[in-house]
Enzyme design. Structure first.
Site, mmCIF file in Angstrom:
data_model
loop_
_atom_site.group_PDB
_atom_site.id
_atom_site.type_symbol
_atom_site.label_atom_id
_atom_site.label_comp_id
_atom_site.label_asym_id
_atom_site.label_seq_id
_atom_site.Cartn_x
_atom_site.Cartn_y
_atom_site.Cartn_z
ATOM 1 C CB SER A 1 81.213 -37.448 26.307
ATOM 2 O OG SER A 1 82.439 -37.524 25.470
ATOM 3 C CG ASP B 1 75.556 -23.812 20.161
ATOM 4 O OD1 ASP B 1 75.136 -23.255 21.086
ATOM 5 O OD2 ASP B 1 76.604 -24.299 20.291
ATOM 6 C CE LYS C 1 85.282 -38.228 30.220
ATOM 7 N NZ LYS C 1 85.978 -37.680 28.917
#
Length: 698
Positions: A466, A477, A491
């Site tokens: 999560s 990124d 998740k």
């Protein structure tokens, strides 16, 4: 003379199983509140769930199959003829739920209950027959029967249960119990199961039906009964005056899915993810067998007042034989904010006669003191604030890089993951959240400046989930640092809790996406540098759950790249692999991971011959023990005589000091510690490669 008087006892029992419908068992029926709740749940799924839910015949077939799986996953009680009168639900279940007409679904449960009751009475009668167990012969018991056909004849199930009874007895015999003890213990087990079965209420059956309904949509959408709603996620979370573990059903067993950061179980160091709990005892009381027991009933046994002790009979995750259990004791406690607070340490890395200092910040969860924050207090506690303090502390010690340790971090407050990323970037987007209507909200860091702009690493594992995945994905990124470890949980969904007229529904309403447009759902975050893992992704993680939502993408957003770690990956991986080959703990981790997978694939059945069973078990344990002792010899540690001794129940020492690199910690959790130390090595390589590149550019 009656029919039964003319038959042998064993034949009579078989006939009873075929024709009996115990009058003592009251037929359970849905209440009006449950009928209305079913309609509300169906409407919530159709109009509020993130996925496009269509209650058609295809859904009905899937939900009906799931209901049968919940009722009798091992095809051990129901005959095909028992199911036949209810086969129309394969096409009608959608209308049944939409209209709240649950009588047929309840009737199928009643049939299962009759069969289950009769079978337990059959087992008890067998034990009363002056039973002396014989463990000769060449029989084997199939362990996984989810894909087996439904039995046509009662005699087929009798044969299965003959083997099951023998296996139950053999399991006890292998713990050095004599025949009398075996019979007494099995009688207690079956009587307990029968007693619990007789206590089943309509709410229990309604919960099973709704589990089938919601479970066909996604694994995180679920119905919570009024009792369960008193403590959110009571079926899985024991952190409130419990042991601090998240549990889930795994067939007939209860499995540890993860440990609550700072909780009693983690502090005790006696439980690990994928361990199976087979019995529970209070203080010095008798152990209660929980195989086949409902999850919430197991939770009730484990929960208790702070300061009291609970004993668990546990089969370790790496065990391939259910007889190899061990009893552990945990003192119940509550988990407070301080137990979950971020903490740092400095590790030393020696290179060419020079000592380099690297910082490690362990972040167990993403937390915030909501009450203090909403009250407007200036000094409220939060993950971001605590990590910021640790960064300043490490900077004063002139560390050459910082590793964020997110292993076992199951998430928490999204706002904290968002603000924490802001400590390492100069404003920008951090995560996209897409709702059921397709609208995308973009969250980001709006504060100018960074607190730390030096070399950064992120360490993750299969239990990083999560919010942890959001942070790791954003760092990756942005090219802000190196992500190391194993594939994360996956998740990437958001749930909300809504009241029903009767109970509550936890509903998946949105999905997380990285700023690159990739979802974190199902696939998680793939590290730049992979570490082997003992956590099997087929048993732990989103992809292991039935009906998990798929991975997909949305449009990426504009963001600034801070670096290009991918330029250095070949060199970093090469250096890491060379060190790992020379590191006994990493070699062990890789070989043990491969061996565990191999043994699980091989163990599809167990021998009912005692000598053969012992030979197979000893051969498997010998392989595991050999790997452990290879590691110990390489490290100069004392070798073990038994594989069961590999798990040291001694709690870890307090790691709150600056120097957590202690021999004590390395010996007690050597593999975990090896990962931290290797993450430091990799980060130092990265820092030096970056520095060399900047020097060349000058």
């Amino acid at each position: 003379m009656s029919l039964f008087a003319t038959l042998s006892r064993s034949v009579a029992l078989t006939v009873m199983l075929v024709i009996a419908s115990p009058a003592a068992l009251a037929q359970l029926e849905p209440t009006e509140e449950q009928r209305q709740a079913a309609v509300e749940i169906a409407d919530s799924l159709r109009y509020g769930h993130y996925a496009d839910v269509n209650f058609d015949e295809a859904w009905s077939e899937e939900a009906f199959d799931r209901y049968l799986e919940i009722l009798d996953s091992q095809r051990a009680y129901l005959l095909d003829s028992d199911i036949a009168p209810y086969r129309h639900l394969e096409t009608d279940l959608a209308d049944t739920v939409l209209e709240g007409e649950l009588d047929e679904a309840f009737a199928l449960y009643d049939r299962l209950s009759e069969r289950h009751t009769a079978r337990l009475e059959w087992l008890l009668d067998r034990l009363d027959d002056d039973t002396t167990f014989n463990f000769d012969g060449d029989g084997r018991l199939e362990l996984e029967r989810e894909d087996a056909d439904w039995a046509e004849r009662q005699s087929d199930l009798d044969a299965l249960w003959e083997k099951r009874l023998k296996n139950d007895a053999l399991t006890l015999a292998l713990t050095d119990q004599d025949n009398e003890q075996i019979v007494d213990n099995l009688r207690q087990r079956y009587e307990g199961q029968l007693s619990r079965l007789e206590q089943t209420e309509a709410e229990d059956v309604f919960g099973l039906i709704m589990a089938a309904v919601t479970g066909t949509i996604d694994p995180h959408t679920s119905y919570l009964s009024p009792r369960q709603g008193e403590s959110f996620d009571i079926q899985m979370s024991l952190s409130l005056e419990g042991i601090g573990a998240l549990l889930q059903s795994d067939g007939e067993y209860v499995k540890v899915s993860s440990l609550v950061a700072g909780g009693p179980a983690e502090r005790a160091g006696v439980l690990e993810p994928a361990d199976r709990i087979i019995a529970v005892g209070q203080e010095d009381g008798e152990m209660v067998n929980v195989i086949g027991m409902r999850l919430d009933n197991v939770v009730d046994l484990i929960r208790g007042p702070k300061g009291s002790q609970v004993r668990l009979d546990v089969v370790p995750a790496q065990a391939v034989d259910m007889t190899r259990s061990q009893t552990v004791t945990i003192t119940r406690d509550t988990v407070d904010l301080e137990d979950q607070a971020a903490q740092s340490e400095v590790i030393d890395v020696e290179r060419n006669g020079t000592t380099h200092r690297l910082g490690v910040i362990e972040i167990p969860t993403f937390y915030v003191d909501f009450d203090a924050w909403q009250a407007g207090e200036d000094d409220y506690r939060s993950t971001t604030r605590d990590v910021a303090k640790e960064i300043e502390h490490l900077k004063r010690q002139d560390v050459e890089g910082i590793v964020l340790d997110l292993r076992n971090n199951g998430g928490g407050a999204l706002q904290e993951a968002n603000s924490l990323i802001g400590l390492f970037i100069d404003r920008g987007p951090t995560v996209q959240v897409r709702d059921a209507d397709g609208r995308i909200n973009l969250y980001g860091d709006s504060d100018a400046g960074t607190l730390y702009d030096g070399p950064l690493g992120v360490l993750v594992n299969r239990l990083s989930a999560s919010a942890s995945e959001i942070l790791a994905g954003a760092i990756q990124d942005y090219g802000r640092g190196i992500v190391m470890g194993s594939q994360t949980f996956g998740k990437g969904t958001v749930q909300t809790l809504s009241d029903l007229n009767h109970g509550e529904i936890k509903l998946t309403r949105a999905k997380f996406y990285r700023i690159s447009g990739d979802s974190t759902q199902n696939r998680g975050v793939e590290p730049d540098i992979q570490f082997p893992s003992l956590l099997d992704p087929e048993r732990i993680g989103e992809s292991s759950l039935d009906h998990a939502l798929e991975w997909d993408t949305v449009q990426d957003v504009q963001y600034r790249r801070y670096g290009e770690p991918e330029r250095y990956l070949n060199a970093l991986v090469s250096a890491h692999e060379q060190r790992a080959d020379d590191n006994p703990n990493f070699r062990y981790l890789e070989r043990q991971s491969a061996l565990s997978r191999e043994l699980r694939e091989q163990t599809t059945s167990v021998s009912l011959n005692r000598e053969q069973r012992e030979r197979e078990s000893q051969a498997q344990e010998a392989e595991q023990l050999s790997l452990e002792n290879q590691r110990r010899r390489a490290l100069g540690l004392e070798e073990l005589e038994e594989w069961s001794d590999a798990r040291d129940p001694t709690p870890l020492a307090d790691n709150g000091s600056d120097n957590g690199n202690s021999e004590e910690d390395e010996e007690k959790r050597p593999v975990e510690r090896a990962q931290v130390l290797e993450a430091g090595e990799i980060l130092l390589d990265y820092a030096q490669l970056q520095s060399a590149q900047r020097f060349v550019k000058r």
